[in-house]
Motif scaffolding. Structure first.
Motif, short mmCIF file in Angstrom:
data_model
loop_
_atom_site.label_atom_id
_atom_site.label_comp_id
_atom_site.label_asym_id
_atom_site.label_seq_id
_atom_site.Cartn_x
_atom_site.Cartn_y
_atom_site.Cartn_z
N ILE A 237 2.10 -6.09 9.67
CA ILE A 237 2.28 -5.18 8.72
C ILE A 237 3.66 -4.65 9.02
CG2 ILE A 237 1.71 -3.29 10.29
CD1 ILE A 237 -0.04 -1.78 8.25
N VAL A 238 4.19 -4.09 7.77
CA VAL A 238 5.68 -3.54 7.86
C VAL A 238 5.66 -2.16 7.42
CG1 VAL A 238 6.38 -4.71 6.06
CG2 VAL A 238 8.03 -3.81 7.56
N ASP A 239 6.01 -1.20 7.90
CA ASP A 239 6.18 0.32 7.23
C ASP A 239 7.45 0.93 7.95
OD1 ASP A 239 5.51 0.94 9.92
OD2 ASP A 239 3.42 1.48 9.58
N LYS A 240 7.52 2.25 8.06
CA LYS A 240 8.77 3.00 8.49
C LYS A 240 9.06 2.75 9.98
CE LYS A 240 6.04 7.20 8.79
NZ LYS A 240 5.99 7.33 10.57
N LYS B 158 2.03 -17.96 11.21
CA LYS B 158 2.77 -18.44 9.92
C LYS B 158 3.40 -17.38 9.58
CE LYS B 158 -0.45 -22.40 9.04
NZ LYS B 158 -1.30 -22.83 8.07
N ILE B 159 3.39 -16.26 10.00
CA ILE B 159 4.17 -14.99 9.57
C ILE B 159 5.34 -14.82 10.57
CG2 ILE B 159 3.77 -12.66 8.80
CD1 ILE B 159 1.16 -13.02 8.43
N MET B 160 6.55 -15.10 10.16
CA MET B 160 7.93 -14.74 11.07
C MET B 160 8.14 -13.21 10.68
SD MET B 160 11.47 -16.79 11.02
CE MET B 160 10.64 -18.16 12.07
N ILE B 161 8.60 -12.72 11.90
CA ILE B 161 9.40 -11.21 11.67
C ILE B 161 10.73 -11.62 11.62
CG2 ILE B 161 9.96 -9.06 12.98
CD1 ILE B 161 7.14 -9.45 14.25
N LEU B 162 11.18 -11.50 10.17
CA LEU B 162 12.75 -11.54 10.13
C LEU B 162 13.64 -10.85 10.82
CD1 LEU B 162 12.93 -12.48 6.30
CD2 LEU B 162 12.94 -13.97 8.08
N ASP B 163 13.33 -9.45 10.78
CA ASP B 163 14.20 -8.29 11.40
C ASP B 163 13.00 -7.25 11.84
OD1 ASP B 163 14.11 -6.92 9.41
OD2 ASP B 163 16.24 -7.55 8.53
N SER B 164 13.85 -6.28 12.24
CA SER B 164 12.92 -5.05 12.35
C SER B 164 11.91 -4.46 11.41
CB SER B 164 14.01 -3.86 12.90
OG SER B 164 14.48 -3.44 11.93
N HIS B 165 12.44 -4.55 10.11
CA HIS B 165 11.63 -4.04 9.02
C HIS B 165 11.36 -5.14 7.96
CE1 HIS B 165 12.63 -0.31 10.56
NE2 HIS B 165 11.76 0.14 10.21
N LYS B 166 11.06 -6.43 8.26
CA LYS B 166 10.71 -7.41 7.28
C LYS B 166 9.89 -8.64 7.96
CE LYS B 166 15.34 -7.19 4.91
NZ LYS B 166 15.82 -6.37 5.85
N ASP C 196 12.28 -0.41 3.25
CA ASP C 196 13.51 0.06 3.18
C ASP C 196 13.37 1.87 2.94
OD1 ASP C 196 15.06 -2.45 2.66
OD2 ASP C 196 13.77 -2.57 1.04
N LYS C 197 14.39 2.28 3.67
CA LYS C 197 14.23 3.64 3.99
C LYS C 197 14.31 4.47 2.62
CE LYS C 197 16.74 7.51 6.31
NZ LYS C 197 17.87 8.24 7.23
N ASP C 198 15.14 4.07 1.72
CA ASP C 198 15.30 4.86 0.37
C ASP C 198 14.43 4.35 -0.76
OD1 ASP C 198 17.61 6.04 1.53
OD2 ASP C 198 18.99 4.81 1.13
N ILE C 199 13.70 3.07 -0.33
CA ILE C 199 12.84 2.65 -1.58
C ILE C 199 11.52 2.44 -1.00
CG2 ILE C 199 12.38 0.39 -2.98
CD1 ILE C 199 15.43 -0.59 -2.52
N GLY C 200 11.29 2.17 0.36
CA GLY C 200 9.69 2.19 0.67
C GLY C 200 9.38 0.78 0.80
N PRO C 201 8.10 0.17 0.82
CA PRO C 201 7.63 -0.81 1.02
C PRO C 201 7.89 -1.62 -0.25
CG PRO C 201 5.75 0.53 0.63
CD PRO C 201 6.99 1.40 0.74
N GLY D 24 0.90 -1.03 -0.13
CA GLY D 24 0.11 0.04 0.02
C GLY D 24 0.82 1.16 0.00
N ASP D 25 0.22 2.44 0.51
CA ASP D 25 0.90 3.50 0.26
C ASP D 25 1.95 3.74 1.72
OD1 ASP D 25 1.76 6.29 0.15
OD2 ASP D 25 -0.11 7.14 0.65
N GLY D 26 2.99 3.44 1.44
CA GLY D 26 4.05 3.33 2.70
C GLY D 26 3.92 2.28 3.63
#
Length: 214
Positions: free
Chosen positions: A188-191, A34-42, A114-119, A9-11
């Protein structure tokens, strides 16, 4: 009768998965995440054989953490997706040379920010196919989730619009799939990072211990 689906989605990006742990005609539990949090933003949503799903997703998670510890920086979402695809491809070809079956019967949706790319969202299947997508799904529920997203999804969806679409998809799966999973988890994952957003439950696990039945 598994179902894992996701969208961008948007961001933000989100992943939704059923929470049923089944074997043949038996349901062992209905709150399996069944959804694993790989790291802080994945996030890594997976469907497939239970042993393969748990073992492979944990293997990917630990290697993502190991890369950060060794190098001091985190893998980008694209890099994590390509690493995951590479591990599946290596295992597939190593076993194929010896005429064995694919060791990892697992399909994956990897979402990240990703900070420079977004979702972003990546589709990775059990034969190591990798695609960057805006929406995708695995499992029998994909017949309905993909058609619903084709009809209602649009780029730049807000979180509220996306959750509304997710609820429509869950209702469609519950009403039309012969053996429909009752419970779903939404992450969900966002900034601000990767996190659990909500659960959609229609039943609770029953405690079948002797004490509970007394």
């Amino acid at each position: 009768m598994e179902c894992v689906f996701g969208l961008v989605g948007d961001g933000f990006a989100l992943v939704v998965a059923d929470t049923s742990a089944v074997h043949s005609i038996l349901v062992h539990k209905s709150d399996e995440d069944k959804i694993m949090i790989l790291d802080s933003h994945k996030l890594l949503g997976a469907s497939g054989e239970s042993g393969d799903r748990v073992q492979f997703t944990e293997y990917i998670q630990k290697n993502v953490h190991l890369y950060k510890f060794r190098n001091g920086i985190s893998l980008s979402t694209a890099a994590a997706a390509n690493f995951t695809r590479g591990e599946l491809a290596t295992a597939l070809r190593k076993l194929a040379r010896n005429n064995f079956m694919n060791p990892y019967s697992v399909n994956l949706l990897l979402a990240g920010y990703d900070k420079d790319i977004g979702p972003s969202l990546y589709y990775i299947d059990y034969i190591a196919t990798l695609h960057k997508i805006d929406k995708g799904a695995f499992g029998y529920g994909s017949y309905f989730s993909l058609s619903m997203m084709d009809r209602h999804y649009h780029s730049g969806m807000s979180v509220e619009e996306a959750i509304n679409l997710v609820d429509k998809i869950i209702m469609e799966i519950r009403s039309r799939l012969v053996v429909a999973p009752p419970n779903f988890v939404i992450k969900i994952v966002d900034k601000d990072g990767a996190r659990e957003y909500a659960w959609r439950k229609s039943i609770k696990d029953v405690d079948a211990s002797p004490a509970a039945m007394a």
